[in-house]
Design a protein around this motif. Structure first.
Motif, PDB file in Angstrom:
ATOM      1  N   UNK A 101     -16.492  10.887  10.067  1.00  0.00           N
ATOM      2  CA  UNK A 101     -15.669  10.870   8.861  1.00  0.00           C
ATOM      3  C   UNK A 101     -16.458  11.501   7.720  1.00  0.00           C
ATOM      4  N   UNK A 102     -15.747  12.015   6.721  1.00  0.00           N
ATOM      5  CA  UNK A 102     -16.431  12.590   5.569  1.00  0.00           C
ATOM      6  C   UNK A 102     -15.976  11.972   4.245  1.00  0.00           C
ATOM      7  N   UNK A 103     -15.072  10.976   4.311  1.00  0.00           N
ATOM      8  CA  UNK A 103     -14.665  10.268   3.102  1.00  0.00           C
ATOM      9  C   UNK A 103     -14.002   8.966   3.509  1.00  0.00           C
ATOM     10  N   UNK A 104     -14.319   7.884   2.825  1.00  0.00           N
ATOM     11  CA  UNK A 104     -13.692   6.587   3.080  1.00  0.00           C
ATOM     12  C   UNK A 104     -13.576   5.858   1.755  1.00  0.00           C
ATOM     13  N   UNK A 105     -12.367   5.471   1.405  1.00  0.00           N
ATOM     14  CA  UNK A 105     -12.213   4.765   0.148  1.00  0.00           C
ATOM     15  C   UNK A 105     -10.797   4.343  -0.137  1.00  0.00           C
ATOM     16  N   UNK A 106     -10.557   4.107  -1.426  1.00  0.00           N
ATOM     17  CA  UNK A 106      -9.315   3.504  -1.881  1.00  0.00           C
ATOM     18  C   UNK A 106      -8.746   4.251  -3.071  1.00  0.00           C
ATOM     19  N   UNK A 107      -7.434   4.254  -3.127  1.00  0.00           N
ATOM     20  CA  UNK A 107      -6.693   4.647  -4.317  1.00  0.00           C
ATOM     21  C   UNK A 107      -5.829   3.459  -4.692  1.00  0.00           C
ATOM     22  N   UNK A 108      -5.737   3.169  -5.983  1.00  0.00           N
ATOM     23  CA  UNK A 108      -4.965   2.035  -6.475  1.00  0.00           C
ATOM     24  C   UNK A 108      -3.711   2.526  -7.192  1.00  0.00           C
ATOM     25  N   UNK A 109      -2.617   1.831  -6.951  1.00  0.00           N
ATOM     26  CA  UNK A 109      -1.342   2.226  -7.545  1.00  0.00           C
ATOM     27  C   UNK A 109      -1.280   1.793  -8.999  1.00  0.00           C
ATOM     28  N   UNK A 110      -0.950   2.749  -9.854  1.00  0.00           N
ATOM     29  CA  UNK A 110      -0.775   2.510 -11.284  1.00  0.00           C
ATOM     30  C   UNK A 110       0.718   2.649 -11.574  1.00  0.00           C
ATOM     31  N   UNK A 111       1.384   1.510 -11.710  1.00  0.00           N
ATOM     32  CA  UNK A 111       2.843   1.487 -11.795  1.00  0.00           C
ATOM     33  C   UNK A 111       3.386   2.252 -13.000  1.00  0.00           C
ATOM     34  N   UNK A 112       2.727   2.127 -14.158  1.00  0.00           N
ATOM     35  CA  UNK A 112       3.270   2.773 -15.365  1.00  0.00           C
ATOM     36  C   UNK A 112       3.225   4.294 -15.312  1.00  0.00           C
ATOM     37  N   UNK A 113       2.339   4.872 -14.496  1.00  0.00           N
ATOM     38  CA  UNK A 113       2.293   6.340 -14.348  1.00  0.00           C
ATOM     39  C   UNK A 113       2.866   6.795 -13.007  1.00  0.00           C
ATOM     40  N   UNK A 116      -7.877   5.249   2.367  1.00  0.00           N
ATOM     41  CA  UNK A 116      -7.828   6.666   2.743  1.00  0.00           C
ATOM     42  C   UNK A 116      -9.120   7.018   3.461  1.00  0.00           C
ATOM     43  N   UNK A 117      -8.991   7.593   4.662  1.00  0.00           N
ATOM     44  CA  UNK A 117     -10.176   8.030   5.407  1.00  0.00           C
ATOM     45  C   UNK A 117      -9.925   9.442   5.916  1.00  0.00           C
ATOM     46  N   UNK A 118     -10.885  10.320   5.651  1.00  0.00           N
ATOM     47  CA  UNK A 118     -10.813  11.726   6.063  1.00  0.00           C
ATOM     48  C   UNK A 118     -11.881  12.027   7.107  1.00  0.00           C
ATOM     49  N   UNK A 119     -11.591  13.035   7.924  1.00  0.00           N
ATOM     50  CA  UNK A 119     -12.549  13.484   8.933  1.00  0.00           C
ATOM     51  C   UNK A 119     -12.623  15.001   8.939  1.00  0.00           C
ATOM     52  N   UNK A 120     -13.809  15.554   9.217  1.00  0.00           N
ATOM     53  CA  UNK A 120     -13.941  17.001   9.352  1.00  0.00           C
ATOM     54  C   UNK A 120     -13.505  17.496  10.735  1.00  0.00           C
ATOM     55  N   UNK A 121     -12.936  16.603  11.537  1.00  0.00           N
ATOM     56  CA  UNK A 121     -12.519  16.945  12.910  1.00  0.00           C
ATOM     57  C   UNK A 121     -11.009  16.753  13.016  1.00  0.00           C
ATOM     58  N   UNK A 122     -10.324  17.747  13.562  1.00  0.00           N
ATOM     59  CA  UNK A 122      -8.888  17.600  13.781  1.00  0.00           C
ATOM     60  C   UNK A 122      -8.622  16.510  14.820  1.00  0.00           C
ATOM     61  N   UNK A 123      -7.503  15.821  14.650  1.00  0.00           N
ATOM     62  CA  UNK A 123      -7.049  14.789  15.581  1.00  0.00           C
ATOM     63  C   UNK A 123      -8.078  13.673  15.773  1.00  0.00           C
ATOM     64  N   UNK A 145      -6.224   9.552   7.768  1.00  0.00           N
ATOM     65  CA  UNK A 145      -5.406   8.362   7.968  1.00  0.00           C
ATOM     66  C   UNK A 145      -5.325   7.631   6.633  1.00  0.00           C
ATOM     67  N   UNK A 146      -4.119   7.195   6.289  1.00  0.00           N
ATOM     68  CA  UNK A 146      -3.898   6.481   5.033  1.00  0.00           C
ATOM     69  C   UNK A 146      -3.077   5.230   5.341  1.00  0.00           C
TER      70      UNK A 146
END
Length: 163
Positions: free
Chosen positions: A50-62, A133-140, A118-119
């Motif tokens: 993987x090359x990224x692992x983390x979170x995004x938080x929902x901001x309802x007003x925007x 959210x997790x990203x990978x430099x490898x397809x599939x 994958x999200x």
């Protein structure tokens, strides 16, 4: 004190270990940000390719996802709901497994090396809180076992944190 573990690279072995480690780290700690930070670190160190692992938080007003705790290169700070993989999974409130991000309409490329993603939505009392959210430099790279365990990790975070 947390003792680092040598992960095997086998998801069937590593995910149960990551889940139990996160549960132990969360024991007695209700702070959602602290728990997400530890989860991001565990996923970053525990998952292979993987090359990224983390979170995004929902901001309802925007009506946007806003960058939360993560491991990896600096990332996009705001993602409109419905846009890209993260925004799509959040808008539909379901896990997206994308084998080739370049074939995904509207993909947002925060890291040009990312090939698959994958999200997993974070839901609490029927409301969207954010996404893993997790990203990978490898397809599939991501499969049913990743989805199953990351959804369990999302549930653990929602159950054990004060939202």
């Amino acid at each position: 004190m947390f003792e680092p573990t040598l992960y095997s690279g086998d998801p069937a072995k590593d995910y149960p270990l990551l889940h139990s480690q996160l549960a132990a780290l969360m024991e007695g700690e209700p702070n959602f940000i602290a728990n997400m930070a530890n989860a991001a670190a565990l996923l970053w160190h525990g998952l292979k390719d993987i090359n990224w692992a983390g979170f995004y938080l929902y901001e309802e007003d925007t009506n946007q996802l806003v960058l939360g705790p993560f491991q990896g290169l600096p990332a996009c700070v705001r993602i409109p709901l419905g846009r890209g993989v993260c925004g799509g999974a959040a808008a539909e409130e379901r896990t997206f497994v994308v084998p080739d991000v370049h074939a995904f309409p509207g993909h947002i490329a925060c890291d040009a090396r990312s090939q698959s993603e994958i999200v997993v939505p974070l839901m609490h009392a029927g409301k969207l809180i954010g996404v893993i959210d997790i990203d990978s430099p490898i397809q599939n790279r991501f499969h049913a076992i990743d989805q199953e365990w990351l959804e369990q990790i999302a549930e653990l975070l929602m159950r054990g944190s004060k939202i």
